[in-house]
Structures are given as C-alpha cells and as structure tokens.
Design an enzyme around this catalytic site. Structure first.
Site, mmCIF file in Angstrom:
data_model
loop_
_atom_site.group_PDB
_atom_site.id
_atom_site.type_symbol
_atom_site.label_atom_id
_atom_site.label_comp_id
_atom_site.label_asym_id
_atom_site.label_seq_id
_atom_site.Cartn_x
_atom_site.Cartn_y
_atom_site.Cartn_z
ATOM 1 N N ARG A 239 0.852 -1.204 0.000
ATOM 2 C CA ARG A 239 0.000 0.000 0.000
ATOM 3 C C ARG A 239 0.883 1.247 0.000
ATOM 4 O O ARG A 239 1.661 1.449 0.935
ATOM 5 C CB ARG A 239 -0.883 0.047 1.250
ATOM 6 N N GLU A 241 0.530 4.134 0.986
ATOM 7 C CA GLU A 241 -0.125 5.127 1.838
ATOM 8 C C GLU A 241 0.955 5.976 2.485
ATOM 9 O O GLU A 241 1.737 5.459 3.276
ATOM 10 C CB GLU A 241 -0.960 4.437 2.920
ATOM 11 N N ARG A 247 -0.223 2.368 12.880
ATOM 12 C CA ARG A 247 -0.820 1.126 12.379
ATOM 13 C C ARG A 247 -0.754 0.929 10.866
ATOM 14 O O ARG A 247 -1.404 0.044 10.329
ATOM 15 C CB ARG A 247 -2.263 1.037 12.856
ATOM 16 N N HIS A 248 -0.010 1.780 10.170
ATOM 17 C CA HIS A 248 0.116 1.612 8.724
ATOM 18 C C HIS A 248 1.530 1.240 8.315
ATOM 19 O O HIS A 248 2.489 1.883 8.720
ATOM 20 C CB HIS A 248 -0.286 2.897 7.997
ATOM 21 N N GLU A 390 -9.476 -1.674 13.558
ATOM 22 C CA GLU A 390 -9.863 -2.651 12.534
ATOM 23 C C GLU A 390 -8.741 -3.658 12.262
ATOM 24 O O GLU A 390 -7.600 -3.289 12.047
ATOM 25 C CB GLU A 390 -10.163 -1.857 11.250
ATOM 26 N N SER A 393 -11.383 -6.643 7.211
ATOM 27 C CA SER A 393 -12.407 -6.010 6.432
ATOM 28 C C SER A 393 -12.885 -7.062 5.439
ATOM 29 O O SER A 393 -12.071 -7.803 4.891
ATOM 30 C CB SER A 393 -11.761 -4.817 5.739
ATOM 31 N N ARG A 441 -1.311 -6.263 12.506
ATOM 32 C CA ARG A 441 -2.283 -5.583 13.388
ATOM 33 C C ARG A 441 -2.820 -6.528 14.445
ATOM 34 O O ARG A 441 -3.004 -6.138 15.593
ATOM 35 C CB ARG A 441 -3.449 -5.035 12.563
HETATM 36 P P1 AMO Z 1 -8.566 -3.593 3.646
HETATM 37 O O1 AMO Z 1 -8.003 -2.582 2.714
HETATM 38 O O2 AMO Z 1 -9.451 -3.077 4.728
HETATM 39 O O3 AMO Z 1 -9.432 -4.672 2.838
HETATM 40 O O4 AMO Z 1 -7.386 -4.432 4.285
HETATM 41 C C1 AMO Z 1 -7.626 -5.594 5.064
HETATM 42 C C2 AMO Z 1 -6.890 -5.526 6.382
HETATM 43 O O5 AMO Z 1 -5.512 -5.327 6.173
HETATM 44 C C3 AMO Z 1 -4.957 -4.534 7.216
HETATM 45 N N1 AMO Z 1 -4.340 -3.335 6.626
HETATM 46 C C4 AMO Z 1 -3.115 -2.859 6.934
HETATM 47 N N2 AMO Z 1 -2.171 -3.296 7.796
HETATM 48 C C5 AMO Z 1 -1.009 -2.605 7.872
HETATM 49 N N3 AMO Z 1 -0.725 -1.517 7.134
HETATM 50 C C6 AMO Z 1 -1.641 -1.032 6.239
HETATM 51 N N4 AMO Z 1 -1.325 0.030 5.489
HETATM 52 C C7 AMO Z 1 -2.896 -1.721 6.119
HETATM 53 N N5 AMO Z 1 -4.002 -1.536 5.363
HETATM 54 C C8 AMO Z 1 -4.858 -2.520 5.675
HETATM 55 C C9 AMO Z 1 -6.078 -4.197 8.166
HETATM 56 C C10 AMO Z 1 -7.306 -4.374 7.289
HETATM 57 O O6 AMO Z 1 -8.424 -4.714 8.065
HETATM 58 N N6 AMO Z 1 -9.728 -6.628 -0.200
HETATM 59 C C11 AMO Z 1 -10.128 -6.218 1.130
HETATM 60 C C12 AMO Z 1 -10.355 -7.411 2.039
HETATM 61 C C13 AMO Z 1 -11.572 -8.223 1.648
HETATM 62 O O7 AMO Z 1 -12.640 -7.632 1.431
HETATM 63 O O8 AMO Z 1 -11.438 -9.451 1.580
HETATM 64 C C14 AMO Z 1 -9.030 -5.335 1.724
HETATM 65 O O9 AMO Z 1 -7.909 -5.342 1.288
HETATM 66 O O10 AMO Z 1 -6.064 -5.156 9.214
#
Ligand code: AMO
Length: 467
Positions: A239, A241, A247-248, A390, A393, A441
């Site tokens: 990602r 981001e 938490r990212h 979270e 998701s 997480r």
């Molecule tokens: P989402 O984008 O919410 O959903 O990501 C799923 C889970 O991944 C974790 N997460 C992260 N952990 C660390 N750093 C990050 N930048 C980060 N972004 C997300 C979180 C989050 O809940 N395709 C959908 C999933 C699905 O619908 O099956 C998805 O990617 O714990």
C-alpha cells in the site's frame, strides 16, 4: 556431543555434564578468579560460573573469558547444579552450570549500539533517576531499535513477539485447512490497481508499468470463479499510503480468505468469527510464557472476548457514538479516533475487546461489495475489531457480471482495465464472500504493542526501506 537447550534445563538436571551454545547476555567478574556469565538462547538465560580450579581452569582462562563482550556466541562445557537460592522466573533457568571449558564461536566487532539489558527495561525503569534526581533514560527508543533491528530482535520480547506472530499464521492455516480451504498463491505483480488507484505502487516492468498488488482481492475471487470453493492466502500486500501512523505499513502480510455462500453471507461471518476465536484461545494456550514476557515491557489489560461475539450493526454503532456526544452522519465513515472511542464504549458496555461491526454503508465500501437486499444504502459487509481498531475487512461480493460492471462505472473504474476479472464473472460464479486480515495488526493489538513496527520483523513505511 549433544547440545543442551537452556529452556529444557531445570533443578532436576543437576549433576549432568552439559554442552551449551549460547550468547553471552551479561558478564560479571569477581576478582580475578571468578566469573559469572548469563548465557542466553532466545527467551531463556542460565547462570554459568567459571572459577579457577587447579585441574581444569587457569587464571588466564578466567581473564580471557571475562574479556569476551556481551553478545559473543560461545560453546561451553560444564556440570549442571542446583542454584543455592531457587530461581522463580519464566526466563531465568532454575539450574546453574559450573564451567570447565569455554570456546568462542563468533565474536563481536566494535561496540554494540545498545545493550540488551537496556533494551529490556520495563516501563517503570524508563523513569529511573540518578543520585541527583535526574531522569536516566536507559531504555532504548523505537527508532534506534529499528535502525539496529537485528540486535533488537534478539531481545526476549522480540523473540516472544515473533513466536506469537508465527502462532497466528499457524492457527489461521490449521483452522482453515480443517474447514476444507485450499491454500493458494496469487501474483503480486499486477496490470492494474486492485483496491483503489490512490495507494498503489508503480514499478517499471520491462518497457511498461506494473503495479504491486494492494490485496489478493481480484485473484481470490477469480479462484472462486474457477470452482476452488474455499481458498486462503498468506502473502505480502503493498500500500502506497504516505502516512506515518502507529498502524500503517507500506508492506504488510495479508491473511486473506474467500468462500462460496450457500444461503447467506452469515456463513462467511460465522466462519471468520470461529477462526478468530480459534486464534485467540490458541494463542493463550500455546504462548502463555511469551505473553508473560511481553507483558513485562508492554503491560496490557488481558485481551477480553465473549463466548458469543458481539455483532454491532452500523446504525447501532452510530447511536452509541451519538449517545456519548459525538456528532456523526448516518452514512459517514468513522475516523480512527471515532473507531477507538467506539471500541472504548463497547468495552465499557459489553466487556469485550473483540467485536464485529456489520452492515457498513454501501457508499464507503469498494465496488465489489454486495448491497444489503433489505436496504441498499447499506451493504453485506463488515469489519472485525480488536481493542477498538480494525483488523479485518470483508464482504459478500457482487457476483452478477452486469451489476459488477455497473458498480465499477459508479466508482469511476474503467471496466476495460479489469477485463480478466470481469470475464471470469461472465462465465458464471457462485455467490461468495470473504475477508482480509492484517497479520501485524492482530499481533500488535492482541499484545498491545502500541506500534505495528514492533510486530513487523523488518518494517517498511514511507521513511523506511532499511534494514
Ligand atoms: P482492507 O483494505 O481493509 O481490505 O485491508 C484488510 C486488512 O488489512 C490490514 N491493513 C493494513 N495493515 C497494515 N498496514 C496497512 N497500510 C494496512 N491496510 C490494511 C487491516 C485491514 O483490516 N480486499 C479487502 C479485504 C476483503 O474484502 O477481503 C481489503 O484489502 O487489518
């Protein structure tokens, strides 16, 4: 000669002749005739004593051994004995070793950036003061730890964190296998974004461009279209981001699953819930020692969950927030702060750190999310929460090709950019749903480590690509 593992020694080992390979954790000489070493393997240390003895141990040998710096790897030979005062500790052995021989296996070059003793200091010791009352910050900051990650990973706390992390993936895998899931591996190089255009890494790909997968979303759904029925993947997720938060990460480990649905998306929610309960109880059962070690430096209230998991509908969550004075629209996404407030309200009212937030507004979910049949402003989608944050998701997915194409257009996505995915749906696919979990997480929140980097062996964030 067989090498002993420190963790397996106890007072009943007294009298045994032992060979141990370990690191020097600490070293303390008493005069020039006696040396006390704490030898360490992973979480466990043992006291070793080297004392001048006319037959086996010379003064020179004690002097040489005393000069070995902490973190040197040594192979020692000696006899186990019961300590004078019994040791009651999860990490220090209730057994000592009287040394006859000590060999250096691997030495240290230069000075270490910090000592493991300092790195292991507890929260109270952060507040240690010297004779003049000045604060002595002996503990080691996160940046220093991450810059010298290998050394920091040797601390008993880090050793314990990564045992727990391995426990999560192993419990995830074993549970899903017991439920008939197939482990799959999907490509991380993609021709188009898989979640949202904003947070995708572009990489040069020969004469063109590729993208790093932001989720196995499209591929795991295509595996369902290919009739694999129940699939899971443990793999990297990228990602872009550009935010430095607790938490990212820019690269994390996704625990993803996807399954067909017979009657209703409740089947998916039920399976995901049983999976988490299996993970939580498995961790408490198998990693009590590790959790205790981590708790010394990161004290946390024990992680609470209910026998029957709390399911909060979006509307209920909004009502709970409004009751506590927070102004929020019916269909507005929660901020991180509101998410945490909600977690605190839930803990107070229901006595749980784990709950399911269900029926998200459709407008704030990805294009592939199935609207709620009873009220299409909402959707058959959910987040799973731990300590107010979270961790999963997921959703039931749109499986009708015509509707899926319409949803893409509504989200400003050109269907041509996802041709392979759409084609799969045009050839028929069973109703299905799933979810994605962030491994780091789950570990961070279960252990309350307060920063995701502590739960990542070599974390990647916008400012860190090394080590
Ligand atoms: P989402 O984008 O919410 O959903 O990501 C799923 C889970 O991944 C974790 N997460 C992260 N952990 C660390 N750093 C990050 N930048 C980060 N972004 C997300 C979180 C989050 O809940 N395709 C959908 C999933 C699905 O619908 O099956 C998805 O990617 O714990």
């Amino acid at each position: 000669n067989p090498r002993a593992s420190i963790a397996s020694l106890s007072e009943s080992s007294a009298g045994q002749h032992l060979f141990i390979r370990a690191r020097i954790h600490t070293s303390r000489a008493q005069g020039n005739k006696m040396l006390f070493l704490a030898l360490r393997q992973r979480l466990s240390t043992i006291q070793a004593v080297l004392v001048v003895n006319p037959n086996t141990v010379s003064k020179q040998m004690v002097k040489w051994a005393a000069s070995l710096p902490a973190e040197s790897i040594v192979l020692v030979e000696g006899t186990a004995q019961q300590p004078a005062v019994p040791v009651e500790s999860t990490t220090i052995s209730n057994c000592e070793i009287i040394l006859q021989k000590i060999h250096l296996i691997s030495g240290i070059e230069g000075r270490l950036p910090f000592t493991l003793e300092d790195a292991a200091r507890t929260a109270e010791e952060y507040e240690e003061r010297d004779a003049e009352g000045n604060k002595v910050y002996n503990s080691v900051g996160l940046e220093t730890r991450l810059n010298n990650r290998v050394l920091d990973l040797r601390t008993p706390i880090s050793q314990a964190v990564f045992s727990v992390q391995s426990g999560v993936t192993s419990l995830f895998r074993s549970y899903l296998e017991s439920q008939g899931f197939l482990e799959i591996h999907t490509p991380k190089l993609q021709g188009a974004a898989t979640e949202s255009g904003a947070s995708v890494f572009k990489v040069s790909y020969f004469k063109g461009t590729a993208f790093l997968a932001q989720s196995p979303q499209l591929a795991k759904q295509m595996a369902i279209a290919a009739d694999f029925e129940r699939v899971f993947e443990i793999g990297p997720v990228f990602r872009a981001e550009n935010s430095l938060t607790h938490r990212h990460l820019t690269e994390f480990t996704g625990l993803d699953l996807e399954m067909t649905i017979e009657e209703s998306y409740e089947e998916v929610v039920g399976l995901l819930d049983s999976l988490f309960l299996h993970i939580f109880s498995g961790l408490n059962e198998k990693f009590a020692k590790e959790i205790a070690v981590i708790g010394k430096q990161f004290p946390a209230e024990p992680f609470l969950w209910l026998e029957k998991t709390l399911r909060l509908k979006w509307g209920d969550a909004i009502a709970l927030l409004r009751e506590s004075g927070i102004e929020i629209g019916d269909f507005e996404d929660l901020s991180t702060e509101q998410e945490r407030t909600l977690g605190a309200l839930v803990r107070e009212k229901y006595k749980t750190d784990y709950y399911i937030l269900d029926k998200f507004p459709l407008a704030i979910r990805p294009f592939y999310t199935m609207p709620d049949g009873a009220d299409s402003r909402y959707s058959n989608s959910y987040d799973f929460m731990m300590r107010g944050e979270e961790i999963l998701s997921g959703a039931q997915r749109v499986h009708d090709a015509v509707f899926l194409e319409q949803r893409m257009r509504e989200h400003g996505i050109d269907p041509a950019s996802m041709k392979g995915y759409l084609d799969a749906f045009k050839m028929g696919v069973a109703p299905h749903g799933g979810g994605g979990i962030g491994l780091e997480r789950v570990v961070m929140l279960f252990l309350k480590l307060n920063n995701i980097r502590r739960a990542t062996m070599f974390p990647r964030d916008p400012k860190r690509l090394e080590p």
